[in-house]
Design an enzyme around this catalytic site. Structure first.
Site, mmCIF file in Angstrom:
data_model
loop_
_atom_site.group_PDB
_atom_site.id
_atom_site.type_symbol
_atom_site.label_atom_id
_atom_site.label_comp_id
_atom_site.label_asym_id
_atom_site.label_seq_id
_atom_site.Cartn_x
_atom_site.Cartn_y
_atom_site.Cartn_z
ATOM 1 C CG ASP A 270 -1.340 -0.596 7.332
ATOM 2 O OD1 ASP A 270 -0.952 0.224 6.669
ATOM 3 O OD2 ASP A 270 -2.238 -0.356 7.289
HETATM 4 C C1 BGC Z 1 -1.600 0.423 3.752
HETATM 5 C C2 BGC Z 1 -1.175 -0.447 4.303
HETATM 6 C C3 BGC Z 1 -0.006 -0.199 2.869
HETATM 7 C C4 BGC Z 1 0.993 1.126 3.393
HETATM 8 C C5 BGC Z 1 1.931 1.792 2.638
HETATM 9 C C6 BGC Z 1 -1.299 2.122 4.293
HETATM 10 O O1 BGC Z 1 -2.528 3.396 4.255
HETATM 11 O O2 BGC Z 1 -3.510 0.045 4.693
HETATM 12 O O3 BGC Z 1 -2.296 -2.091 3.464
HETATM 13 O O4 BGC Z 1 0.485 -0.711 3.100
HETATM 14 O O5 BGC Z 1 0.210 2.189 3.418
HETATM 15 O O6 BGC Z 1 1.325 2.564 1.818
#
Ligand code: BGC
Length: 774
Positions: A270
């Site tokens: 993530d």
């Molecule tokens: C989130 C993810 C997301 C990623 C990209 C993160 O802060 O937890 O779910 O896909 O950002 O935007």
């Protein structure tokens, strides 16, 4: 001459073998391939986001507003891939640069919780197919969805992005979604793997969970999704599980995910997740998103010192290259940046209506007869909450309000009221502070107080009152009990006044819940004749609500998440969302990282209905519950055999014996015999939805149960086992509304799958046990 001869000789991805391409990559290029780039959101204070590799910023964005990219190595024919959120629609910038003549809106589909409430894998696959066509049409390679964490607690800030409190619903709905999206030749990323069920200090939170609970509740949905859809990628989560960051856990990402479950794709972090890029690569986390310069340096240094072997890095790089080979970008798929928004809006509307749940319908308040005069109260009757905030948000071209949907469906909306709300909302919206960025919650507009004279006039003139109650939540924060899980004082007043005025005239009151998660209903539901749980239904939500209220669509959604009577009924609710650790280094925290924290999952496997049923806590509306405008009868339940020999069929015929066509969600629960493992009162093991049955029409449903479906995880032997004894199959319309039961025997213990000790807690703690054994 020499240089061009060398260029010619360079192996090109897709033409030369992967080994040849690998051999041609320099160590620096290999490191580039496992470090992402391209995340340029607005609204983060200076210095909070760690810098990426020098030069990245100069690379032109392919799809502005996408969440990130991989690096290209042009000399070897390796293109850059584009990754984009999120679970309810493609999240990209709708306007590019200064040119606003062309727009790039995407369809806002209903949120994941609504999709799961349809219990309809065919429908969810169809949504996935429409959704994936937009991913392809925008030139994106991997969609960062579906989110499939468990609804452990109603306050989880991103619950709207997730499906259910139950892993069987979660895994099957996720697999259907992945298969739909990937039918377009694009990838998905099932996320957040794993145990990321809340937002509180999410980047430094240690979730302490027992091995059995991990396997049966928090990992099982992912396991099912991998088995049934083999997604292109998995996204590891921000948190730690039992002391180790998931992105740094070899147990999780290699032993379990790859060796035991057979996952063949790539794992990415993530965004900025975990701390140690070398440990991440070694754990099997192949791609760091969105990539930092510090990670690049750390990996290069580890390669040099021998802490990281070339063989390990090559393994990670090969997975990146395999993803590139699959991608539409590599294949040169042409894209239009103009997806089929009209056709997809139709899919969004259909799905929204199919996932709404009719919670209450006293005196057949619904459906509304054609042409009724409706007085619509509540801000969100006019300003629908289509979805949640954060990376799960979608830049959509429009959102249809409920009042608008009702008007289009031929209902007469009461003018003075519509005007009053219109003016009020316009004024209040103008006063709202500008949202600062991705993680800023949606500002709340206080409920408009309705003047007594206007209310009286409405109660005289209209045929029925509609009150919409709306909620928004999103990434970066969990919900609160007061004024979020519960109604605000203004909402309570509105409800009281409107129902008193309309009931005095012998007129009905319908409440629409436009919410992303579970809310309190028990204290006020008697004031409403009908309650429709519309969830956050996406951009076509107003039309979909009208479809259900008018009876054009007979509601067939059911709760995939329990509505408890009170927040305190949620097990260990007082301990949510965990605590900050007092003695640890606070400097380790910053605005992005939060502070080191922990949360112990003391309720063990007793999550959602597993808890309420076993511990006899009566919910407001139980798991699996939902009403219809028609009624169904269930014929005899027949089992393939009275004794279980590894598999078993269960067959039941469902008949629509009411007045209108409708669909029924049929749920199969199993109660296990007492054994050395304590068991929930019953557990969902299979489900199906009937076709649209005409009045009098029947459908026979057959469920196939395998040993894996019945098994529980035995911690001492690290094995999935089916205990011997008498089992009861319970088929019904909800977990408490069981229509038919049948018994079968498991003659002797079955070992379904032998695993090994993985992800064990650092210190032992006792999971909740049922006090009174059945
Ligand atoms: C989130 C993810 C997301 C990623 C990209 C993160 O802060 O937890 O779910 O896909 O950002 O935007």
């Amino acid at each position: 001459m020499v240089a061009s001869a060398q260029t010619k000789a360079l192996p090109q991805l897709g033409k030369a073998s992967l080994q040849e391409v690998l051999a041609a990559l320099t160590p620096e290029e290999k490191v580039k391939l496992v470090i992402g780039m391209g995340f340029y959101p607005s609204g983060f204070p200076e210095g909070v986001l760690p810098p990426g590799n020098p030069g990245d910023r100069e690379v032109p964005e392919k799809v502005p507003g996408a969440a990130g990219r991989t690096h290209a190595i042009p000399r070897l024919g390796i293109p850059s891939l584009t990754l984009s959120d999120g679970p309810a629609g493609v999240r990209i910038d709708p306007i590019r640069g200064k040119d606003s003549t062309k727009t790039y809106y995407a369809t806002a589909f209903p949120v994941a919780t609504l999709l799961a409430s349809s219990w309809d894998t065919t429908l969810v696959r169809k949504v996935g197919a429409a959704f994936g066509s937009e991913v392809r049409d925008f030139g994106i390679d991997v969609l960062l969805a579906p989110g499939m964490n468990i609804h452990r607690n109603p306050l989880g800030g991103r619950n709207f992005e997730y499906y259910s409190e139950d892993p069987v619903v979660t895994g099957n709905i996720a697999a259907a979604f992945v298969n739909g999206v990937e039918s377009n030749g694009v990838g998905t990323s099932i996320k957040h793997f794993a145990v990321n069920n809340q937002e509180f200090n999410r980047m430094q939170l240690n979730s302490k969970v027992s091995e059995r609970t991990l396997r049966e509740i928090y990992l099982k949905g992912f396991q099912l999704a991998v088995k049934k859809s083999q997604p292109w990628t998995v996204m590891s989560s921000y948190n730690k599980v039992n002391g180790t960051y998931t992105s740094e856990s070899k147990d999780l990402l290699t032993t379990l995910l790859r060796q035991e479950w057979g996952f063949k794709g790539l794992v990415m972090t993530d965004w900025y997740g975990g701390k140690d890029a070398v440990a991440q690569l070694q754990a099997g986390n192949d791609l760091m998103m969105p990539g930092t310069y510090a990670q690049t340096q750390a990996i290069l240094a580890a390669l040099k010192s021998g802490q990281l072997t070339t063989a390990q890095l090559d393994t990670n790089v090969l997975r990146v290259l395999a993803l590139v080979l699959q991608s539409p970008t590599f294949k040169g798929v042409k894209y239009t940046s103009q997806p089929a928004l009209k056709a997809n809006a139709t899919v969004a509307r259909q799905a929204a209506a199919e996932g709404m749940v009719l919670l209450r319908n006293e005196g057949k308040a619904l459906p509304l007869a054609a042409g009724r005069k409706v007085a619509a109260f509540g801000n969100t009757s006019y300003s629908l909450v289509a979805g949640g905030t954060g990376s799960g948000d979608v830049n959509k071209a429009y959102t249809t309000a409920i009042a608008q949907g009702l008007t289009s469906a031929g209902f007469a909306m009461n003018e003075p009221l519509t005007q009053a709300y219109g003016q009020y909302l316009k004024g209040e919206k103008a006063k709202l502070p500008k949202t600062k960025g991705l993680l800023d919650p949606a500002p709340v507009i206080a409920e408009m107080p309705v003047e007594a004279s206007l209310l009286q006039q409405q109660a005289q003139a209209a045929d029925v009152a509609l009150i919409t109650i709306g909620r928004s939540a999103g990434e970066g924060g969990d919900r609160k009990v007061e004024n979020d899980f519960t109604l605000t004082a203004a909402e309570q007043t509105l409800l009281k006044q409107v129902s008193a005025a309309f009931h005095a005239q012998g007129k009905k009151v319908v409440v629409v819940l436009n919410v992303g998660g579970v809310t309190e209903v028990a204290s006020w539901r008697d004031q409403a004749d009908a309650i429709l749980l519309a969830w956050q239904p996406g951009q076509e939500g107003g039309n979909a609500v009208a479809d259900v209220l008018s009876g054009k669509v007979n509601p067939s959604g059911k709760l995939a998440t329990t509505f408890p009577v009170a927040y305190k009924d949620v097990p260990f609710s007082g301990n949510f969302p965990g605590k900050e650790l007092p003695s640890t280094n606070k400097a380790a925290g910053n605005a992005l990282m939060g502070a080191p924290s922990e949360n112990t999952y003391e309720e063990g496997i007793y999550v959602g209905y597993r808890y309420y049923n076993t511990f006899k806590v009566k919910p407001a509306y139980e798991f699996g519950y939902g009403l219809s405008y028609t009624t169904f009868s269930y014929g005899n339940l027949k089992l393939g055999s009275p004794s279980f020999a590894g598999k078993m069929t269960a067959t039941i015929t469902v008949t629509n014996n009411g007045p209108t066509p409708g669909k029924e969600v049929v749920q199969l629960y199993v109660s296990a015999p007492a054994s050395r493992l304590d068991k929930p009162e019953s557990e969902l093991r299979a489900f199906a939805k009937t076709n649209l049955l005409q009045p009098g029409q029947s459908q026979t449903l057959t469920f196939n149960l395998t040993a894996a479906d019945l098994a529980s995880f035995d911690t001492p032997s690290s094995a999935w086992v089916v205990a011997p004894g008498a089992y009861t199959v319970r088929v019904g319309a909800s977990c408490l509304n069981i229509k038919q039961t049948a018994k079968f025997e498991v003659p002797k213990e079955l070992i379904v799958e032998k695993s090994r000790k993985l992800l064990a807690p650092q210190e032992q703690f006792a999971d909740l046990k049922p006090t009174a054994q059945r």
